[in-house]
Design a protein around this motif. Structure first.
Motif, PDB file in Angstrom:
ATOM      1  N   UNK A  81      26.424  -2.612  -3.702  1.00 58.52           N
ATOM      2  CA  UNK A  81      25.611  -1.527  -3.161  1.00 58.52           C
ATOM      3  C   UNK A  81      24.138  -1.894  -3.202  1.00 58.52           C
ATOM      4  N   UNK A  82      23.436  -1.589  -2.119  1.00 58.51           N
ATOM      5  CA  UNK A  82      21.992  -1.809  -2.062  1.00 58.51           C
ATOM      6  C   UNK A  82      21.288  -0.466  -2.037  1.00 58.51           C
ATOM      7  N   UNK A  83      19.959  -0.480  -2.171  1.00 51.49           N
ATOM      8  CA  UNK A  83      19.162   0.745  -2.124  1.00 51.49           C
ATOM      9  C   UNK A  83      17.888   0.461  -1.339  1.00 51.49           C
ATOM     10  N   UNK A  84      17.441   1.456  -0.580  1.00 48.43           N
ATOM     11  CA  UNK A  84      16.392   1.262   0.410  1.00 48.43           C
ATOM     12  C   UNK A  84      15.024   0.950  -0.186  1.00 48.43           C
ATOM     13  N   UNK A  85      14.655   1.656  -1.253  1.00 49.15           N
ATOM     14  CA  UNK A  85      13.287   1.571  -1.746  1.00 49.15           C
ATOM     15  C   UNK A  85      12.907   0.206  -2.291  1.00 49.15           C
ATOM     16  N   UNK A  86      11.617   0.035  -2.545  1.00 47.25           N
ATOM     17  CA  UNK A  86      11.098  -1.253  -3.002  1.00 47.25           C
ATOM     18  C   UNK A  86      11.419  -1.516  -4.464  1.00 47.25           C
TER      19      UNK A  86
ATOM     20  N   UNK B  34       0.858  -1.180   0.000  1.00 50.62           N
ATOM     21  CA  UNK B  34       0.000   0.000   0.000  1.00 50.62           C
ATOM     22  C   UNK B  34       0.898   1.236   0.000  1.00 50.62           C
ATOM     23  N   UNK B  35       0.887   2.036  -1.068  1.00 55.11           N
ATOM     24  CA  UNK B  35       1.790   3.192  -1.138  1.00 55.11           C
ATOM     25  C   UNK B  35       1.546   4.223  -0.049  1.00 55.11           C
TER      26      UNK B  35
ATOM     27  N   UNK C 259       8.450   5.718   0.231  1.00 52.20           N
ATOM     28  CA  UNK C 259       9.135   5.908  -1.038  1.00 52.20           C
ATOM     29  C   UNK C 259       8.346   5.355  -2.216  1.00 52.20           C
ATOM     30  N   UNK C 260       7.019   5.315  -2.080  1.00 50.16           N
ATOM     31  CA  UNK C 260       6.166   4.926  -3.202  1.00 50.16           C
ATOM     32  C   UNK C 260       5.361   6.132  -3.666  1.00 50.16           C
ATOM     33  N   UNK C 261       6.015   7.287  -3.668  1.00 51.19           N
ATOM     34  CA  UNK C 261       5.312   8.531  -3.956  1.00 51.19           C
ATOM     35  C   UNK C 261       4.757   8.578  -5.366  1.00 51.19           C
ATOM     36  N   UNK C 262       5.474   7.964  -6.316  1.00 50.96           N
ATOM     37  CA  UNK C 262       5.003   7.983  -7.700  1.00 50.96           C
ATOM     38  C   UNK C 262       3.674   7.246  -7.817  1.00 50.96           C
ATOM     39  N   UNK C 263       3.611   6.074  -7.170  1.00 44.51           N
ATOM     40  CA  UNK C 263       2.373   5.294  -7.229  1.00 44.51           C
ATOM     41  C   UNK C 263       1.242   6.009  -6.488  1.00 44.51           C
ATOM     42  N   UNK C 264       1.558   6.606  -5.342  1.00 47.65           N
ATOM     43  CA  UNK C 264       0.530   7.315  -4.586  1.00 47.65           C
ATOM     44  C   UNK C 264       0.036   8.540  -5.345  1.00 47.65           C
TER      45      UNK C 264
ATOM     46  N   UNK D  28      13.920  -1.754   7.253  1.00 46.78           N
ATOM     47  CA  UNK D  28      14.207  -0.784   8.305  1.00 46.78           C
ATOM     48  C   UNK D  28      13.326   0.456   8.199  1.00 46.78           C
ATOM     49  N   UNK D  29      12.892   0.964   9.352  1.00 48.29           N
ATOM     50  CA  UNK D  29      12.111   2.190   9.514  1.00 48.29           C
ATOM     51  C   UNK D  29      10.666   2.056   9.032  1.00 48.29           C
ATOM     52  N   UNK D  30      10.255   0.904   8.548  1.00 41.67           N
ATOM     53  CA  UNK D  30       8.915   0.786   7.969  1.00 41.67           C
ATOM     54  C   UNK D  30       7.910   0.135   8.912  1.00 41.67           C
ATOM     55  N   UNK D  31       8.279  -0.087  10.181  1.00 41.75           N
ATOM     56  CA  UNK D  31       7.336  -0.665  11.135  1.00 41.75           C
ATOM     57  C   UNK D  31       6.829  -2.016  10.676  1.00 41.75           C
ATOM     58  N   UNK D  32       5.538  -2.246  10.884  1.00 41.28           N
ATOM     59  CA  UNK D  32       4.967  -3.538  10.498  1.00 41.28           C
ATOM     60  C   UNK D  32       4.980  -3.737   8.980  1.00 41.28           C
ATOM     61  N   UNK D  33       5.015  -2.627   8.225  1.00 45.15           N
ATOM     62  CA  UNK D  33       5.133  -2.758   6.779  1.00 45.15           C
ATOM     63  C   UNK D  33       6.521  -3.251   6.379  1.00 45.15           C
ATOM     64  N   UNK D  34       7.462  -3.171   7.312  1.00 44.27           N
ATOM     65  CA  UNK D  34       8.822  -3.611   7.034  1.00 44.27           C
ATOM     66  C   UNK D  34       9.068  -5.077   7.326  1.00 44.27           C
ATOM     67  N   UNK D  35       8.033  -5.840   7.461  1.00 42.76           N
ATOM     68  CA  UNK D  35       8.188  -7.283   7.664  1.00 42.76           C
ATOM     69  C   UNK D  35       8.528  -7.941   6.325  1.00 42.76           C
ATOM     70  N   UNK D  36       9.765  -7.693   5.927  1.00 37.79           N
ATOM     71  CA  UNK D  36      10.282  -8.128   4.636  1.00 37.79           C
ATOM     72  C   UNK D  36      11.505  -8.991   4.900  1.00 37.79           C
ATOM     73  N   UNK D  37      11.678 -10.113   4.218  1.00 39.20           N
ATOM     74  CA  UNK D  37      12.787 -11.014   4.553  1.00 39.20           C
ATOM     75  C   UNK D  37      14.149 -10.452   4.190  1.00 39.20           C
ATOM     76  N   UNK D  38      15.153 -10.823   4.970  1.00 39.14           N
ATOM     77  CA  UNK D  38      16.539 -10.570   4.622  1.00 39.14           C
ATOM     78  C   UNK D  38      16.988 -11.607   3.593  1.00 39.14           C
ATOM     79  N   UNK D  39      18.191 -11.450   3.067  1.00 36.67           N
ATOM     80  CA  UNK D  39      18.716 -12.414   2.085  1.00 36.67           C
ATOM     81  C   UNK D  39      20.148 -12.797   2.422  1.00 36.67           C
ATOM     82  N   UNK D  40      20.409 -14.103   2.373  1.00 39.97           N
ATOM     83  CA  UNK D  40      21.780 -14.613   2.398  1.00 39.97           C
ATOM     84  C   UNK D  40      22.108 -15.087   0.993  1.00 39.97           C
ATOM     85  N   UNK D  41      23.142 -14.488   0.396  1.00 41.07           N
ATOM     86  CA  UNK D  41      23.516 -14.801  -0.978  1.00 41.07           C
ATOM     87  C   UNK D  41      24.848 -15.542  -0.970  1.00 41.07           C
ATOM     88  N   UNK D  42      24.788 -16.797  -1.342  1.00 42.64           N
ATOM     89  CA  UNK D  42      25.995 -17.630  -1.354  1.00 42.64           C
ATOM     90  C   UNK D  42      26.847 -17.319  -2.576  1.00 42.64           C
ATOM     91  N   UNK D  43      28.119 -17.123  -2.350  1.00 40.09           N
ATOM     92  CA  UNK D  43      29.084 -16.919  -3.431  1.00 40.09           C
ATOM     93  C   UNK D  43      29.432 -18.276  -4.027  1.00 40.09           C
TER      94      UNK D  43
END
Length: 440
Positions: free
Chosen positions: A220-225, A13-14, A19-24, A277-292
């Motif tokens: 490098x990672x980036x915060x937005x969806x 839900x934007x 950071x979903x301002x375009x969709x909203x 991070x910083x998204x409260x209950x909306x931030x219930x998003x999984x982390x990732x372990x990436x095997x080399x």
């Protein structure tokens, strides 16, 4: 994981994500909520202008903000001097944003946006900053103690090459304010020439050698969806080549922080991505372990490793808490609701590619807004301890590693940590904390 993240993004839900301002903005344009009076219509217009601005649709935002002022005048609505001041400041920010887009982004140089601005960083297309100067000067005439407007006015003049000479003396921030206490070199900005100037939201960054060729690569990672995790290979000749797709990372989005680890002891660095991070209950998003995979590619092994969980976080520490030679991981989650907590996690590395969660069993079931965690053997007993930093007053914690909870079962993962915050004298009483580290 790619499918899961895409589904979570598409179903988000934007209105709940910053950071979903375009969709909203599109929702507000095509399917606005019903309004029943002039005040609600005004609020809707201001909201639309703000979302357009945050989405980077600056020309449309300025048009909407101008339309809002006309709406006020046509309907003889009164929002008072401060309400007009808020609109005026928002328009000034939009003008500054326009100048940034037309100059710092579309005509980027190695000096763009580096403070204090040098001539090569001055705006060649001046309409944005010129418009901001007009609006901010009017704002300061009406509200001379508006320090935000004063700061932005000085910045606007800097971008035009007019600072300090053309700044009204009443609003000038003297150059000596920005002088260093001692000489510092100016570091040249070379990301553009190396192909590293990715335009995205803030995120995490790793500089390390992921292919064991002796040269430092960049992840490098980036915060937005929509923020793609990126891998830049160091070619060994002073240049980098982006190999995100070739590395199998396409579609792995979001993540405010990334860390390197060698969880399987194969001598090849793996990648750990933290999300929500910083998204409260909306931030219930999984982390990732990436095997080399040791061939230039990575595989997301989060689920098969037993690390799949759904909590907001941006901090963790990899450490071998039980001394078995395998790196374990403590994850500091961001808990705000005591009735529905985000309990921090401790995963024991079983040495076979899999992990077992044991935070509560080990005395580390922390239910706080954790923003930083670090590990060190502070008491030099041969066992690494944990310090946890929280964005809450007076609740940073130091946990002492007491060793195995079951005598004789040194490799079971059932170890005991004890809260020694008060005992050791490191109890904070008035801090809202963030990063933390041990050092001698």
């Amino acid at each position: 994981m790619v499918s899961l993240l895409a589904r979570m993004r598409d179903q988000a839900d934007p209105r709940e994500f910053p950071f979903m301002n375009d969709r909203l903005a599109d929702i507000l344009l095509t399917n606005p909520p019903p309004v029943t009076n002039l005040d609600q219509q005004l609020q809707l217009r201001v909201m639309l202008g703000t979302e357009l601005l945050k989405a980077g649709r600056t020309e449309a935002a300025l048009k909407e903000l101008d339309s809002t002022e006309k709406y006020l005048d046509d309907n003889k609505l009164t929002i008072g001097p401060r309400g007009r001041g808020i609109l005026r400041t928002r328009k000034a920010i939009a003008m500054l944003r326009l100048g940034e887009q037309e100059n710092c982004q579309l005509n980027h140089t190695a000096e763009s946006c580096l403070f204090p601005l040098q001539p090569a960083g001055f705006h060649q297309l001046p309409r944005g900053s010129q418009g901001a100067v007009t609006l901010l000067t009017e704002q300061l005439r009406l509200f001379p103690r508006d320090l935000s407007a004063r700061w932005l006015l000085n910045i606007a003049h800097m971008t035009l090459g007019e600072y300090p000479d053309k700044v009204d003396s009443k609003w000038l921030i003297p150059p000596k304010t920005f002088a260093s206490e001692y000489d510092l070199p100016r570091f040249p900005e070379i990301a553009g020439s190396l192909g590293l100037d990715v335009d995205d939201l803030a995120g995490g960054c790793i500089l390390d050698d992921f292919d064991n060729d002796g040269f430092i690569d960049v992840v490098a990672s980036a915060w937005g969806f929509n923020g793609q995790l990126r891998y830049f290979h160091n070619d060994g000749n002073g240049r980098f080549t982006e190999r995100t797709s070739e590395a199998g990372l396409a579609g792995l989005i979001s993540g405010l922080n990334v860390q390197q680890t060698d969880y399987n002891n194969d001598g090849w660095l793996d990648i750990w991505v933290m999300r929500g991070a910083w998204w409260g209950k909306q931030g219930r998003i999984p982390n990732s372990l990436l095997r080399n995979n040791a061939d230039g590619t990575f595989t997301d092994v989060t689920e098969e490793a037993g690390l799949l969980s759904f909590h907001p976080t941006q901090t963790s520490v990899w450490f071998d808490y039980d001394g078995d030679g395998w790196l374990d991981v403590f994850i500091g989650n961001e808990s705000e609701d005591p009735n529905d907590p985000e309990i921090s996690e401790l995963y024991h590395n079983n040495g076979n590619g899999k992990f077992t969660e044991c935070a509560v069993a080990s005395g580390l079931g922390v239910k706080l807004f954790v923003k930083g965690v670090t590990s060190a053997d502070y008491d030099q007993d041969g066992r690494p301890d944990l310090y946890i930093s929280c964005r809450q007053r007076g609740v940073n914690l130091l946990f002492r590693n007491e060793g195995p909870a079951d005598p004789g079962a040194t490799n079971s993962g059932r170890w005991k940590f004890t809260d020694v915050t008060r005992k050791t004298g490191v109890l904070d009483t008035n801090l809202i904390s963030f990063p933390t580290w041990f050092f001698d």
